[in-house]
Design an enzyme around this catalytic site. Structure first.
Site, short mmCIF file in Angstrom:
data_model
loop_
_atom_site.label_atom_id
_atom_site.label_comp_id
_atom_site.label_asym_id
_atom_site.label_seq_id
_atom_site.Cartn_x
_atom_site.Cartn_y
_atom_site.Cartn_z
N THR A 44 0.81 -1.21 0.00
CA THR A 44 0.00 0.00 0.00
C THR A 44 0.85 1.26 0.00
O THR A 44 0.57 2.21 -0.74
CB THR A 44 -0.93 -0.01 1.23
OG1 THR A 44 -1.66 -1.24 1.25
CG2 THR A 44 -1.92 1.13 1.18
N ALA A 45 1.89 1.30 0.82
CA ALA A 45 2.76 2.48 0.86
C ALA A 45 3.82 2.44 -0.22
O ALA A 45 4.09 3.46 -0.88
CB ALA A 45 3.42 2.58 2.24
N ALA A 66 8.16 -9.65 -2.43
CA ALA A 66 8.20 -11.11 -2.36
C ALA A 66 7.09 -11.74 -3.18
O ALA A 66 7.24 -12.85 -3.69
CB ALA A 66 8.10 -11.55 -0.90
N ASN A 126 -8.25 -6.61 1.35
CA ASN A 126 -9.03 -6.11 2.48
C ASN A 126 -10.44 -5.71 2.05
O ASN A 126 -10.86 -5.97 0.92
CB ASN A 126 -8.29 -4.95 3.17
CG ASN A 126 -8.10 -3.75 2.25
OD1 ASN A 126 -8.81 -3.58 1.26
ND2 ASN A 126 -7.14 -2.91 2.58
N MET A 128 -11.64 -2.75 1.55
CA MET A 128 -11.68 -1.56 0.68
C MET A 128 -12.26 -0.32 1.33
O MET A 128 -12.56 0.66 0.64
CB MET A 128 -12.44 -1.85 -0.62
CG MET A 128 -11.81 -2.91 -1.50
SD MET A 128 -12.98 -3.77 -2.58
CE MET A 128 -13.58 -5.02 -1.47
N ALA A 129 -12.47 -0.32 2.64
CA ALA A 129 -13.07 0.84 3.30
C ALA A 129 -12.20 2.07 3.11
O ALA A 129 -10.97 2.01 3.18
CB ALA A 129 -13.25 0.56 4.79
N HIS A 538 -5.20 -4.88 11.79
CA HIS A 538 -4.87 -3.47 11.57
C HIS A 538 -3.63 -3.10 12.39
O HIS A 538 -3.57 -2.05 13.00
CB HIS A 538 -6.03 -2.57 12.01
CG HIS A 538 -7.23 -2.64 11.14
ND1 HIS A 538 -8.44 -2.06 11.47
CD2 HIS A 538 -7.42 -3.22 9.92
CE1 HIS A 538 -9.33 -2.28 10.52
NE2 HIS A 538 -8.73 -2.98 9.57
N ALA A 572 2.62 1.08 7.62
CA ALA A 572 1.78 1.09 8.82
C ALA A 572 2.60 1.08 10.10
O ALA A 572 2.12 1.54 11.15
CB ALA A 572 0.83 -0.11 8.81
N PRO A 584 -7.76 1.74 8.58
CA PRO A 584 -6.56 2.58 8.51
C PRO A 584 -5.85 2.60 7.16
O PRO A 584 -4.84 3.28 7.01
CB PRO A 584 -5.66 1.97 9.58
CG PRO A 584 -6.06 0.54 9.64
CD PRO A 584 -7.53 0.51 9.35
#
Length: 604
Positions: A44-45, A66, A126, A128-129, A538, A572, A584
């Site tokens: 994500t980051a 990976a 996840n 997707m929120a 999370h 995170a 998050p």
């Protein structure tokens, strides 16, 4: 976390049009190479950083990952929003399949903890929120790290860089499922497609009535810095296709052709290479071969809440006593590496209901849903399952029973920081079968998750050896703080109040299905909570951001590791705390956007 795992959906993947996996053909092979920036972790980051840094064509960037594209592992299943619940514990080569150490708060049992192993990271699997954290949480963040650039007003521009918003499809959603939001809080042109699902769950329309009945106010989709209330949930989905919008879809695929971007999938980071007190690269393995990737400017760790601290520790950056135990030469004694782990916690409640839910999505109805999604990108498969949410502080009548320690800890939080969260799930959830058994049990079922989003329990991540090949030791230490016990007991009771309110009575059939009407006294409820509570996956803050005076701080407000040059952590693990909110993920995107700007502005 408890998730739905509909067996009918697992069997239906062959009926879907398979997404192309030809992108894997352009992935580079690992070899000894030199780049300006090497990013460890294509999640994500990491993919946000890769996208933004390669906007400068004179800069070269490598991403070490990976995993690979999820389509190369499971076809297009991860693209289908309704399939999100099936991935936890599926033991696919799409996850690391981590297990915690025995948890004292859960009767000394270990629990699974899912983390994605794929380009896109957990944004591939996840729920997707999409939602921001609160204004008060941002002010606390700024205060803790000594940097006003983290206040809400200063972070809004980065939130907006993550968002490409499309309004909800009023033609396909239920008439009583119109979301409330302000256009001033939305933006277009950002990395992630954001909208409301084209299909709204009938169960959610009734839950909205139940949450209103117990006093929660209507909120504006949780993208305005206010988290108190109930609302339809924005999600990372492409409106026109009904497909999940992930980090790899939104930030990587559009820039795959950039000649200054190299993606090294199937490649494992083994050890950070140092030149004195400066990071100069990383040792990696791919297909049994070892290579060195040299970073001329910076090495950036975006390997996630477990593997970023693990990589630091096996490389000699971490608590000295632990490094000495495994004969790891100490590069920098940083006691906070791997500490301060925090996670949200949750338990489910389920009822039989007189509205159609996903628990009966099987057979011909599933075939129809697949056809609709393939043809129009709409219908039940375009919904992520968790399309409605409520958040609040514990009401006064419950707070009166909190311990003095609980009251003290919660009073330190900002006034706008919610403590309790309520999520919908359109199926059953039980301790023995996680969803999808409606066709076996007969009838439709709906659930809610009662969750704590102001947890006070703190855990840690450690190492089992000096090798990245051995899984990290993960101890979230959940449900050990009295505050978490007080809050989860309250959340459980509040969900019951909502689901057993007169507002929801018209659709409820019989007694509570799970845990059932025999669980009534506080002692019985606490027994249920201890047996059933799970982390939300999370995990945050294991490479904590903080001031240099903070003994637990690992990085400064720019993501730079204390005492080490040319090394940052951006993921995170970097946060000073786990921020409240619908989920998050958006905070990780936003931090990466901010620190990408910071990296670009750094003079070397």
């Amino acid at each position: 976390m408890y998730m739905l795992r509909p067996s009918s959906l697992l069997l239906a993947t062959g009926l879907l049009n398979q997404g192309s996996s030809v992108l894997a053909a352009v992935i580079s092979r690992a070899s000894n190479q030199t780049f300006d920036y090497v990013i460890v972790g294509g999640g994500t980051a990491g993919l946000v950083l890769a996208n933004r840094l390669t906007e400068d064509s004179s800069v070269t960037v490598a991403v070490v990952e990976a995993g690979t594209f999820p389509e190369d592992v499971v076809g297009n299943v991860t693209q289908v929003p309704a399939y999100a619940p099936q991935f936890e514990g599926a033991e696919l080569d799409l996850e690391w399949n981590f297990t915690t150490t025995p948890q004292a708060g859960l009767g000394n049992i270990p629990v699974s903890y899912y983390r994605a192993k794929a380009l896109g990271g957990c944004s591939d699997i996840n729920f997707m929120a999409y939602g921001r954290t609160s204004k008060g949480a941002h002010q606390l963040w700024a205060d803790l790290v000594g940097d006003d650039s983290y206040t809400y007003d200063n972070m809004v521009k980065y939130y907006k860089k993550t968002m490409n918003f499309s309004p909800p499809n009023a033609e396909t959603r239920l008439a009583n499922a119109t979301p409330m939001y302000d256009t001033v809080d939305t933006s277009t042109g950002g990395g992630i497609d954001v909208t409301f699902p084209s299909f709204a769950q009938s169960w959610s329309t009734w839950v909205s009535k139940g949450l209103a009945a117990i006093g929660l106010p209507q909120a504006h989709s949780f993208v305005d810095g206010n988290l108190l209330g109930h609302s339809w949930q924005m999600v990372g989905i492409t409106q026109s296709t009904g497909i999940r919008s992930s980090a790899q879809a939104g930030y990587l695929r559009p820039v795959m052709s950039r000649p200054n971007l190299t993606i090294l999938n199937g490649t494992f980071a083994e050890r950070i290479i140092f030149n004195g007190d400066a990071a100069s690269g990383v040792e990696v393995t791919a297909k049994g071969q070892t290579y060195t990737l040299t970073s001329k400017k910076e090495l950036i760790l975006s390997a996630g809440v477990f593997q970023s601290p693990q990589l630091l520790m096996v490389s000699g950056v971490g608590p000295k006593a632990l490094l000495d135990k495994f004969n790891i030469p100490v590069v920098k004694d940083l006691p906070g590496v791997g500490q301060n782990m925090v996670d949200h916690i949750t338990v489910p409640l389920s009822y039989q209901v007189d509205v159609v839910t996903s628990s009966t999505l099987a057979g011909s109805s599933l075939e129809e849903a697949i056809t609709e999604w393939n043809t129009h990108g709409t219908g039940p498969l375009s919904n992520n399952g968790g399309d409605y949410i409520g958040m609040e502080k514990a009401p006064a009548e419950f707070r009166a029973n909190f311990s003095a320690e609980t009251v003290k800890q919660l009073s330190a939080l900002p006034e706008d920081w919610p403590e309790l969260q309520y999520n919908v799930l359109p199926a059953t959830v039980s301790s023995t079968s996680i969803g999808g058994e409606g066709s076996v049990l007969g009838g439709n079922y709906g659930s809610m998750l009662a969750s704590v989003i102001a947890p006070q329990s703190r855990g840690n991540v450690s190492i089992a050896s000096a090798s990245m090949s051995d899984a990290p030791l993960i101890n979230p230490n959940i449900f050990t703080a009295q505050a978490d016990i007080d809050l989860l007991l309250t959340a459980f009771k509040r969900v019951r109040q909502a689901l057993q309110s007169s507002a929801m009575a018209p659709i409820m059939i019989g007694d509570e299905f799970f845990p059932g009407p025999t669980v009534q006294t506080d002692e019985q409820i606490l027994d249920y909570l201890t047996e059933t509570v799970r982390p939300f996956s999370h995990g945050f803050a294991t490479c904590k951001m903080g001031k240099s005076s903070d003994p637990d701080a690992v990085i400064d407000s720019h993501g730079k590791v204390y005492g080490i040059k040319n090394l940052r952590v951006v993921d995170a693990s970097s946060f000073p705390f786990l921020p409240p909110g619908p989920a998050p993920q958006i905070q990780v995107y936003t931090l990466a956007e901010k620190l990408a700007d910071d990296i670009k502005q750094t003079k070397y």
